[in-house]
Motif scaffolding. Structure first.
Motif, PDB file in Angstrom:
ATOM      1  N   TRP A  38       0.813  -1.212   0.000  1.00 35.80           N
ATOM      2  CA  TRP A  38       0.000   0.000   0.000  1.00 35.80           C
ATOM      3  C   TRP A  38       0.845   1.259   0.000  1.00 35.80           C
ATOM      4  CZ3 TRP A  38      -5.492  -0.115   0.314  1.00 35.80           C
ATOM      5  CH2 TRP A  38      -6.025  -1.418   0.344  1.00 35.80           C
ATOM      6  N   SER A  39       0.238   2.354  -0.457  1.00 38.87           N
ATOM      7  CA  SER A  39       0.920   3.653  -0.457  1.00 38.87           C
ATOM      8  C   SER A  39       1.158   4.153   0.956  1.00 38.87           C
ATOM      9  CB  SER A  39       0.105   4.681  -1.242  1.00 38.87           C
ATOM     10  OG  SER A  39      -0.076   4.273  -2.580  1.00 38.87           O
ATOM     11  N   GLU A  40       0.191   3.908   1.844  1.00 43.02           N
ATOM     12  CA  GLU A  40       0.274   4.318   3.235  1.00 43.02           C
ATOM     13  C   GLU A  40      -0.263   3.202   4.117  1.00 43.02           C
ATOM     14  OE1 GLU A  40       1.726   6.990   4.265  1.00 43.02           O
ATOM     15  OE2 GLU A  40       1.961   8.026   2.342  1.00 43.02           O
ATOM     16  N   PRO A  41       0.172   3.111   5.371  1.00 35.05           N
ATOM     17  CA  PRO A  41      -0.378   2.082   6.271  1.00 35.05           C
ATOM     18  C   PRO A  41      -1.801   2.415   6.702  1.00 35.05           C
ATOM     19  CG  PRO A  41       1.119   3.526   7.459  1.00 35.05           C
ATOM     20  CD  PRO A  41       1.209   3.935   6.015  1.00 35.05           C
ATOM     21  N   ASP A  42      -2.553   1.382   7.062  1.00 35.23           N
ATOM     22  CA  ASP A  42      -3.891   1.548   7.633  1.00 35.23           C
ATOM     23  C   ASP A  42      -4.857   2.298   6.724  1.00 35.23           C
ATOM     24  OD1 ASP A  42      -3.379   0.199  10.116  1.00 35.23           O
ATOM     25  OD2 ASP A  42      -2.262   1.957  10.777  1.00 35.23           O
ATOM     26  N   GLN A  43      -4.730   2.143   5.412  1.00 34.18           N
ATOM     27  CA  GLN A  43      -5.643   2.791   4.478  1.00 34.18           C
ATOM     28  C   GLN A  43      -6.687   1.826   3.922  1.00 34.18           C
ATOM     29  OE1 GLN A  43      -5.518   6.259   3.738  1.00 34.18           O
ATOM     30  NE2 GLN A  43      -4.237   6.055   5.550  1.00 34.18           N
ATOM     31  N   ALA A  44      -6.530   0.543   4.225  1.00 32.39           N
ATOM     32  CA  ALA A  44      -7.385  -0.478   3.619  1.00 32.39           C
ATOM     33  C   ALA A  44      -8.813  -0.396   4.150  1.00 32.39           C
ATOM     34  CB  ALA A  44      -6.808  -1.861   3.880  1.00 32.39           C
ATOM     35  N   ARG A  45      -9.749  -0.888   3.334  1.00 33.88           N
ATOM     36  CA  ARG A  45     -11.162  -0.984   3.697  1.00 33.88           C
ATOM     37  C   ARG A  45     -11.447  -2.346   4.322  1.00 33.88           C
ATOM     38  NH1 ARG A  45     -12.491  -0.408  -2.500  1.00 33.88           N
ATOM     39  NH2 ARG A  45     -10.843  -1.972  -2.349  1.00 33.88           N
ATOM     40  N   ASP A  46     -12.606  -2.492   4.917  1.00 39.82           N
ATOM     41  CA  ASP A  46     -12.985  -3.788   5.491  1.00 39.82           C
ATOM     42  C   ASP A  46     -12.974  -4.878   4.426  1.00 39.82           C
ATOM     43  OD1 ASP A  46     -13.272  -2.641   7.972  1.00 39.82           O
ATOM     44  OD2 ASP A  46     -15.460  -2.477   7.864  1.00 39.82           O
ATOM     45  N   LEU A  47     -13.405  -4.532   3.212  1.00 37.06           N
ATOM     46  CA  LEU A  47     -13.490  -5.549   2.161  1.00 37.06           C
ATOM     47  C   LEU A  47     -12.120  -6.012   1.679  1.00 37.06           C
ATOM     48  CD1 LEU A  47     -12.890  -4.201  -0.909  1.00 37.06           C
ATOM     49  CD2 LEU A  47     -15.019  -3.051  -0.382  1.00 37.06           C
ATOM     50  N   ASP A  48     -11.057  -5.301   2.086  1.00 34.17           N
ATOM     51  CA  ASP A  48      -9.703  -5.700   1.697  1.00 34.17           C
ATOM     52  C   ASP A  48      -9.093  -6.717   2.660  1.00 34.17           C
ATOM     53  OD1 ASP A  48      -9.601  -3.867  -0.512  1.00 34.17           O
ATOM     54  OD2 ASP A  48      -9.312  -2.249   0.947  1.00 34.17           O
ATOM     55  N   PRO A  50      -9.315  -9.937   3.158  1.00 36.36           N
ATOM     56  CA  PRO A  50      -8.710 -11.183   2.665  1.00 36.36           C
ATOM     57  C   PRO A  50      -7.292 -11.018   2.121  1.00 36.36           C
ATOM     58  CG  PRO A  50     -10.983 -11.001   1.916  1.00 36.36           C
ATOM     59  CD  PRO A  50     -10.624  -9.681   2.516  1.00 36.36           C
ATOM     60  N   SER A  51      -6.914  -9.789   1.744  1.00 36.77           N
ATOM     61  CA  SER A  51      -5.571  -9.551   1.221  1.00 36.77           C
ATOM     62  C   SER A  51      -4.586  -9.135   2.303  1.00 36.77           C
ATOM     63  CB  SER A  51      -5.608  -8.453   0.148  1.00 36.77           C
ATOM     64  OG  SER A  51      -5.851  -7.180   0.735  1.00 36.77           O
ATOM     65  N   LEU A  52      -5.091  -8.895   3.525  1.00 33.94           N
ATOM     66  CA  LEU A  52      -4.254  -8.373   4.607  1.00 33.94           C
ATOM     67  C   LEU A  52      -3.922  -9.406   5.673  1.00 33.94           C
ATOM     68  CD1 LEU A  52      -6.195  -5.033   5.137  1.00 33.94           C
ATOM     69  CD2 LEU A  52      -4.082  -5.327   3.860  1.00 33.94           C
ATOM     70  N   SER A  53      -4.533 -10.564   5.582  1.00 34.51           N
ATOM     71  CA  SER A  53      -4.383 -11.599   6.608  1.00 34.51           C
ATOM     72  C   SER A  53      -3.178 -12.484   6.310  1.00 34.51           C
ATOM     73  CB  SER A  53      -5.666 -12.447   6.658  1.00 34.51           C
ATOM     74  OG  SER A  53      -5.968 -12.944   5.359  1.00 34.51           O
ATOM     75  N   ASN A  54      -2.977 -13.473   7.147  1.00 34.65           N
ATOM     76  CA  ASN A  54      -1.980 -14.517   6.888  1.00 34.65           C
ATOM     77  C   ASN A  54      -2.581 -15.841   7.354  1.00 34.65           C
ATOM     78  OD1 ASN A  54       0.173 -16.216   6.582  1.00 34.65           O
ATOM     79  ND2 ASN A  54       1.630 -14.972   7.730  1.00 34.65           N
ATOM     80  N   PRO A  55      -3.023 -16.711   6.417  1.00 37.15           N
ATOM     81  CA  PRO A  55      -2.852 -16.622   4.970  1.00 37.15           C
ATOM     82  C   PRO A  55      -3.829 -15.633   4.322  1.00 37.15           C
ATOM     83  CG  PRO A  55      -4.137 -18.558   5.517  1.00 37.15           C
ATOM     84  CD  PRO A  55      -3.688 -17.969   6.831  1.00 37.15           C
ATOM     85  N   VAL A  56      -3.563 -15.311   3.056  1.00 34.15           N
ATOM     86  CA  VAL A  56      -4.466 -14.463   2.287  1.00 34.15           C
ATOM     87  C   VAL A  56      -5.404 -15.337   1.471  1.00 34.15           C
ATOM     88  CG1 VAL A  56      -2.831 -12.550   2.120  1.00 34.15           C
ATOM     89  CG2 VAL A  56      -2.827 -14.329   0.355  1.00 34.15           C
ATOM     90  N   ASP A  57      -6.491 -14.730   1.004  1.00 36.49           N
ATOM     91  CA  ASP A  57      -7.386 -15.395   0.054  1.00 36.49           C
ATOM     92  C   ASP A  57      -7.564 -14.433  -1.115  1.00 36.49           C
ATOM     93  OD1 ASP A  57      -9.432 -16.569  -1.426  1.00 36.49           O
ATOM     94  OD2 ASP A  57     -10.397 -17.402   0.356  1.00 36.49           O
ATOM     95  N   MET A  58      -6.680 -14.536  -2.092  1.00 39.30           N
ATOM     96  CA  MET A  58      -6.663 -13.566  -3.179  1.00 39.30           C
ATOM     97  C   MET A  58      -7.905 -13.637  -4.055  1.00 39.30           C
ATOM     98  SD  MET A  58      -4.049 -11.853  -2.568  1.00 39.30           S
ATOM     99  CE  MET A  58      -3.979 -10.863  -4.068  1.00 39.30           C
ATOM    100  N   TRP A  59      -8.407 -14.844  -4.317  1.00 35.20           N
ATOM    101  CA  TRP A  59      -9.589 -14.950  -5.166  1.00 35.20           C
ATOM    102  C   TRP A  59     -10.813 -14.363  -4.468  1.00 35.20           C
ATOM    103  CZ3 TRP A  59      -7.910 -15.150  -9.646  1.00 35.20           C
ATOM    104  CH2 TRP A  59      -6.980 -16.077 -10.103  1.00 35.20           C
ATOM    105  N   GLU A  60     -10.955 -14.627  -3.188  1.00 35.12           N
ATOM    106  CA  GLU A  60     -12.082 -14.051  -2.456  1.00 35.12           C
ATOM    107  C   GLU A  60     -12.045 -12.529  -2.545  1.00 35.12           C
ATOM    108  OE1 GLU A  60     -13.817 -13.552   2.105  1.00 35.12           O
ATOM    109  OE2 GLU A  60     -12.320 -15.098   1.680  1.00 35.12           O
ATOM    110  N   TRP A  61     -10.856 -11.970  -2.409  1.00 41.33           N
ATOM    111  CA  TRP A  61     -10.715 -10.518  -2.444  1.00 41.33           C
ATOM    112  C   TRP A  61     -11.029  -9.951  -3.833  1.00 41.33           C
ATOM    113  CZ3 TRP A  61      -5.814  -7.514  -3.665  1.00 41.33           C
ATOM    114  CH2 TRP A  61      -5.981  -6.151  -3.402  1.00 41.33           C
ATOM    115  N   THR A  62     -10.334 -10.455  -4.853  1.00 45.89           N
ATOM    116  CA  THR A  62     -10.477  -9.853  -6.178  1.00 45.89           C
ATOM    117  C   THR A  62     -11.850 -10.116  -6.798  1.00 45.89           C
ATOM    118  OG1 THR A  62      -9.464 -11.789  -7.251  1.00 45.89           O
ATOM    119  CG2 THR A  62      -8.002  -9.979  -6.612  1.00 45.89           C
ATOM    120  N   GLU A  63     -12.399 -11.302  -6.570  1.00 46.18           N
ATOM    121  CA  GLU A  63     -13.669 -11.644  -7.210  1.00 46.18           C
ATOM    122  C   GLU A  63     -14.869 -11.040  -6.498  1.00 46.18           C
ATOM    123  OE1 GLU A  63     -13.645 -15.885  -7.528  1.00 46.18           O
ATOM    124  OE2 GLU A  63     -12.182 -15.895  -9.175  1.00 46.18           O
ATOM    125  N   SER A  64     -14.672 -10.566  -5.279  1.00 46.53           N
ATOM    126  CA  SER A  64     -15.795  -9.971  -4.540  1.00 46.53           C
ATOM    127  C   SER A  64     -15.975  -8.488  -4.832  1.00 46.53           C
ATOM    128  CB  SER A  64     -15.594 -10.155  -3.031  1.00 46.53           C
ATOM    129  OG  SER A  64     -14.487  -9.381  -2.573  1.00 46.53           O
TER     130      SER A  64
END
Length: 330
Positions: A38-48, A50-64
């Motif tokens: 990200w450009s800056e920390p703590d800018q992500a939305r709730d819907l993001d 799945p891309s911020l966790s460990n593990p990530v779920d990239m398909w869930e994130w992009t397809e939603s």
């Protein structure tokens, strides 16, 4: 005594105002399938999430995401880093770290592309770093590939991206045993990887090679800052395709347009990169695609589309903004 009071006061002020801490240049490794930076920390939305966790779920994130939700990412994201890829920590702020991504050249930082990511998506494993330096590596050549807990593939561990590189521990039959940053040894099908001793061992490609690799991703939805088999932006696509063939080019289109060898429109060859700029090709570069011959280009266009092939010089939009071409293949 005054010295210690001064140090304590500085620390308290740092905590009170939430200022970031400059970190020593510490090397760590990406511990998720794809880390999105990200450009800056703590800018992500709730819907993001799945891309911020460990593990990530990239398909869930992009397809939603809707088109508008994908479009919001423009400017908010910078790039992506792949599983096992080395990064250098530049700065820390709470649960976030600013890192430089190794292997993604940019004028922004000599260590690699700089941006922010969650700290818990990184691993600091000395043994893995040694294996990465000493062992051959398995390069994922499929758009994505599963790695498994066991050789008979009874338990899937993680889905990883094209161009991911993991140290090879052993080969047996149709399976390859690879090292991971923090979860020991895992198995991947030999059909989905190529094994090389080092970067220089990757065969020099020709234009047809990079084109055929790129065509694997036709129909893959665009993702701003994407540099993986889960989604590409325009320069992430060209950078990653070339990287998988052992050629490191800059991460951003504007910088890609300044390197390589300049090529005239009348002398285009397969695999050349085509650039497009504002102000009818005279302004700043904003897009890149790969020439595939016969006046056609393969590219990742924008957030409402997918990787596609077009007749580039028959397009009013692209032909009017054509800003030149560069060759990166000898």
């Amino acid at each position: 005594m005054k010295k210690y009071w001064l140090i304590a006061a500085i620390l308290l002020l740092s905590i009170a105002f939430g200022s970031s801490v400059q970190a020593e240049d510490k090397e760590m490794y990406v511990d998720v399938s794809v880390a999105t930076l990200w450009s800056e920390p703590d800018q992500a939305r709730d819907l993001d999430a799945p891309s911020l966790s460990n593990p990530v779920d990239m398909w869930e994130w992009t397809e939603s995401m809707t088109y508008e939700e994908k479009k919001w990412l423009v400017g908010e994201l910078q790039t992506q880093a792949l599983y096992g890829q080395k990064v250098t920590i530049l700065e820390e702020q709470g649960d976030w770290v600013k890192v430089a991504v190794d292997g993604q050249p940019t004028p922004k930082n000599e260590l690699g592309y700089p941006a922010w990511m969650p700290k818990d998506q990184l691993a600091d494993q000395k043994r893995y770093s040694v294996l990465k330096e000493k062992k051959s590596f398995a390069l994922v050549t499929a758009p994505t590939a599963n790695i498994y807990d066991d050789r008979i593939k009874s338990q899937e561990f993680k889905e990883i991206s094209f161009n991911t590189r993991l140290p090879v521990v052993a080969q047996t039959g149709s399976m390859v045993l690879v090292a991971t940053p923090s979860d020991g040894m895992k198995w991947v099908s030999s059909d989905h990887v190529s094994i090389y001793k080092n970067e220089e061992d990757i065969p020099n490609p020709d234009g047809e090679d990079v084109i055929e690799t790129g065509k694997q991703f036709l129909g893959l939805p665009y993702l701003w800052a994407g540099a993986s088999g889960f989604g590409f932006d325009c320069s992430g696509f060209t950078h990653t395709i070339y990287k998988a063939h052992g050629i490191t080019i800059p991460r951003d289109s504007s910088v890609q347009a300044e390197h390589g060898t300049a090529v005239s429109k009348d002398n285009l060859q397969k695999g050349d990169l085509l650039f497009f700029a504002y102000e009818e090709g005279e302004g700043s570069v904003h897009h890149v695609g790969m020439y595939i011959g016969d006046g056609q280009m393969i590219h990742a266009p924008n957030s409402e589309s997918t990787v596609e092939i077009i007749d580039v010089f028959e397009s009013d939009y692209y032909s009017s903004e054509f800003a030149g071409a560069r060759r990166y293949i000898d």
